[in-house]
Write a protein that holds these residues in place. Structure first.
Motif, short mmCIF file in Angstrom:
data_model
loop_
_atom_site.label_atom_id
_atom_site.label_comp_id
_atom_site.label_asym_id
_atom_site.label_seq_id
_atom_site.Cartn_x
_atom_site.Cartn_y
_atom_site.Cartn_z
N LEU A 198 -43.75 36.39 -45.69
CA LEU A 198 -44.79 37.16 -46.39
C LEU A 198 -44.79 38.60 -45.90
CD1 LEU A 198 -47.76 34.61 -46.47
CD2 LEU A 198 -46.25 35.27 -48.37
N ASP A 199 -44.49 38.80 -44.62
CA ASP A 199 -44.45 40.15 -44.08
C ASP A 199 -43.30 40.94 -44.68
OD1 ASP A 199 -45.94 41.78 -42.32
OD2 ASP A 199 -44.26 41.80 -40.91
N LEU A 200 -42.19 40.29 -44.95
CA LEU A 200 -41.08 40.96 -45.62
C LEU A 200 -41.49 41.42 -47.01
CD1 LEU A 200 -38.05 38.70 -44.58
CD2 LEU A 200 -38.49 41.05 -43.86
N ARG A 201 -42.22 40.56 -47.72
CA ARG A 201 -42.71 40.94 -49.05
C ARG A 201 -43.69 42.10 -48.94
NH1 ARG A 201 -41.28 41.26 -54.00
NH2 ARG A 201 -40.32 39.19 -53.79
N ARG A 202 -44.55 42.09 -47.91
CA ARG A 202 -45.49 43.19 -47.73
C ARG A 202 -44.76 44.50 -47.48
NH1 ARG A 202 -47.35 45.78 -43.52
NH2 ARG A 202 -46.25 44.41 -42.07
N TRP A 203 -43.70 44.47 -46.67
CA TRP A 203 -42.92 45.69 -46.43
C TRP A 203 -42.29 46.19 -47.73
CZ3 TRP A 203 -37.56 45.99 -47.22
CH2 TRP A 203 -36.99 47.22 -46.88
N GLN A 204 -41.85 45.28 -48.57
CA GLN A 204 -41.18 45.66 -49.81
C GLN A 204 -42.15 46.29 -50.81
OE1 GLN A 204 -39.37 42.37 -51.88
NE2 GLN A 204 -37.78 43.67 -52.78
N THR A 205 -43.41 45.89 -50.78
CA THR A 205 -44.35 46.34 -51.81
C THR A 205 -45.34 47.38 -51.34
OG1 THR A 205 -45.86 44.52 -51.28
CG2 THR A 205 -44.21 44.13 -52.99
N THR A 206 -45.35 47.74 -50.05
CA THR A 206 -46.35 48.67 -49.53
C THR A 206 -45.84 50.09 -49.58
OG1 THR A 206 -47.27 46.99 -48.05
CG2 THR A 206 -47.77 49.28 -47.53
N ARG A 207 -46.69 50.98 -50.09
CA ARG A 207 -46.42 52.41 -50.11
C ARG A 207 -47.69 53.14 -49.69
NH1 ARG A 207 -42.45 50.06 -50.93
NH2 ARG A 207 -40.79 50.42 -52.46
N TYR A 208 -47.53 54.30 -49.07
CA TYR A 208 -48.69 55.11 -48.72
C TYR A 208 -48.38 56.57 -49.00
CZ TYR A 208 -46.40 56.58 -44.34
OH TYR A 208 -45.54 57.11 -43.41
N ARG A 209 -49.45 57.34 -49.22
CA ARG A 209 -49.28 58.75 -49.57
C ARG A 209 -50.42 59.56 -48.94
NH1 ARG A 209 -48.96 60.20 -55.86
NH2 ARG A 209 -51.08 59.33 -55.81
N ILE A 210 -50.07 60.71 -48.38
CA ILE A 210 -51.05 61.62 -47.78
C ILE A 210 -50.99 62.94 -48.53
CG2 ILE A 210 -51.74 62.83 -45.68
CD1 ILE A 210 -50.44 60.63 -44.06
#
Length: 556
Positions: free
Chosen positions: A88-100
């Motif tokens: 599940l953590d691999l999937r989270r890494w694949q789908t997580t993005r952040y922007r500042i």
């Protein structure tokens, strides 16, 4: 399914950060992967971390199957849970993005259930970083971005340690964009990738870890539970392997050869030193490499706490939002002249699960706490050393009465049960035996009461088992609450509460005289006092318990 959480306000900015800000100036962190819209990804090292977790889970599951004739289901279940978490953590890494951006910080994540969280930069209250053991080995950090509200706070798990320092640098006071290295004129690429730089911030060291702190924090009557808890938790997996820890312990100390009192004394004699050792290890792991520094250039300065050996944590509190300081002295510590300090900052501590707490130092000596408080407060004031006004004798009479009436009332109730045959013998006399203890405690509680206005700060103190002295900036007071029970009214006393946006949000000073209360409020906040004197609380009321509240809205 999509969820959008947005927090915005016009409040003054406060942010926290500071992990790895001591990187050499100008040393590049490496290109940050950014798409056309400015979205960044988590570190690819998260994949390596999850591969390590997969290997550990598979090894644990294998041991659970082959270590005995019957499968050890606890190990197998733990291995399956670890494997599922890693995937599940691999999937989270694949789908997580952040922007500042100059206006906000955003994070979007999720696959089936997508979440998009947005927090305005002027609502950010804390930007803390932490790293567990495996994360440290792989050079990763988890960045916690807190807004004071659970819904809009989130964490970036995990970033390369240099990129984590960059995020903290970007969100420090006065920063609105990334710090970029200038392009290389010799480069053939006219538009090179941006190379963020985590520049060294000016720092003034206030306190470092001291070996003299160790005995002050590890020697405790509760140290025996530091070894009992882990042994109790270890008993269940060992039982699955056929090892009975309690039975093994009974055989080792010869439990059956002595009476119960001698056995309990022997267990305590063995467990207490082991508990102190366990507490010492835990304290060193949590507070090793401790540093308390002030970083930045005025007016954008902040107080930074760094601590931890295996799991590191960095917390930054912006000076512009610091509103005071509190010193906690539990009863036993008070006799030893020990205390723990807490910084009072607006916007922190309101949300459950907030990464940033108020504790700023481990348990230290009270004199040392007073000296450090002058360096911790941005203005260098020493309000904790102010002379406090003693509360009226009626406050002592009330506490002595409670010390007598409380045990007597309990004893009377038990006497009724004794007369009806529910309780045997003379058990109803046991509460009366507490009076020699409650009477001195009542005197201690009275002597703990005090209040003062010292320069730009007001100071209140009360408490018996846990005495707390709070020094709060007068400008941080946003309201007052005055309460009078029927007994307080008869004695001409009242409980004064201070409302503020910092720390615990409300602090009380019980059993002031009416004259003391009005003088205290008038001297601390003259504007609020002008509205307060006109409030209906000054009029006679038919209610046996009266409460009056005044806030800044009274004179806006």
């Amino acid at each position: 399914m999509s969820e959008l959480t947005n927090a915005s306000s016009s409040s003054a900015p406060e942010r926290s950060g500071g992990d790895d800000l001591s990187e050499p100036a100008g040393e590049p962190a490496g290109p940050v992967p950014v798409d056309d819209q400015g979205w960044r990804r988590l570190s690819v090292r998260v994949v390596w971390l999850d591969l390590v977790r997969v290997v550990i889970s598979l090894a644990t599951g294998y041991l659970g199957i082959v270590v005995s004739d019957e499968p050890v289901w606890a190990l197998v279940a733990g291995a399956c849970g670890g494997l599922l978490t890693a995937l599940l953590d691999l999937r989270r890494w694949q789908t997580t993005r952040y922007r500042i951006t100059p206006e906000r910080v955003e994070m979007r994540t999720g696959w089936l259930s997508r979440k998009h969280r947005t927090v305005s930069r002027d609502r950010i209250r804390s930007v803390d970083s932490s790293a567990r053991l495996l994360q440290r080995l792989l050079g990763l950090r988890t960045v916690h971005i807190g807004s004071g509200e659970t819904e809009s706070s989130f964490k970036l798990d995990a970033l390369d340690h240099r990129h984590a320092a960059l995020v903290q640098r970007e969100l420090m006071p006065g920063s609105s964009a990334a710090v970029l290295a200038p392009p290389d004129p010799a480069s053939a690429d006219p538009v090179p990738d941006p190379v963020p730089v985590a520049r060294m911030a000016a720092e003034t060291v206030i306190a470092r870890f001291r070996r003299s702190w160790i005995p002050l924090n590890v020697v405790s009557v509760w140290a025996v539970f530091a070894i009992a808890g882990p042994l109790f938790a270890l008993n269940w997996p060992l039982r699955a392997l056929g090892v009975d820890l309690p039975e093994l312990g009974r055989d080792l100390i010869g439990w059956d050869g002595r009476g119960p009192v001698a056995n309990i004394a022997l267990v305590l004699l063995i467990a207490y030193p082991l508990g102190v050792i366990a507490t010492t290890v835990a304290f060193l792991l949590e507070n090793g490499n401790f540093q308390l520094v002030r970083t930045g250039t005025a007016p954008d300065t902040a107080l930074v706490t760094r601590r931890g050996l295996l799991t590191t944590r960095t917390v930054q509190r912006t000076d512009s939002r610091m509103r005071g300081i509190a010193v906690a002295e539990p009863l036993v510590w008070r006799w030893l002249r020990l205390a723990r300090m807490k910084a009072l900052s607006s916007g922190l501590g309101a949300a459950a699960g907030e990464a940033t707490g108020g504790d700023i130092l481990p348990r230290i000596r009270l004199a040392e706490a007073h000296d450090l408080a002058a360096e911790i407060l941005p203005d260098g004031a020493r309000p904790l050393e102010a002379t406090l006004a003693r509360h009226p004798r009626g406050a002592l009479t009330r506490r002595l009465g409670m010390a007598l009436y409380g045990p007597a009332l309990v004893s009377g109730v038990m006497l009724v049960f004794t007369l009806t045959g529910v309780l045997p013998g003379l058990w109803w006399l046991l509460p009366l035996a507490l009076i020699p203890v409650t009477l001195p405690l009542a005197v201690v509680a009275y002597r703990s009461l005090g209040h003062a206005v010292d320069g730009d700060y007001l100071v209140v103190r009360h408490g018996i088992g846990h005495r707390r002295t709070v020094a709060l900036q007068r400008r941080a007071v946003i309201g007052w609450t005055v309460q009078q029970s029927i007994f307080q009214r008869w004695g001409g006393r009242m409980t004064v509460g201070v409302a503020t946006a910092a720390g615990a949000r409300h602090y009380e000073s019980p059993d002031m005289s009416e004259e003391q209360a009005l003088t205290f409020i008038t001297k601390a906040t003259p504007d609020l006092a002008a509205a307060f004197v006109l409030d209906d609380y000054a009029e006679k009321s038919g209610s046996p318990n009266r409460t009056a509240t005044v806030s800044a809205n009274h004179f806006r």
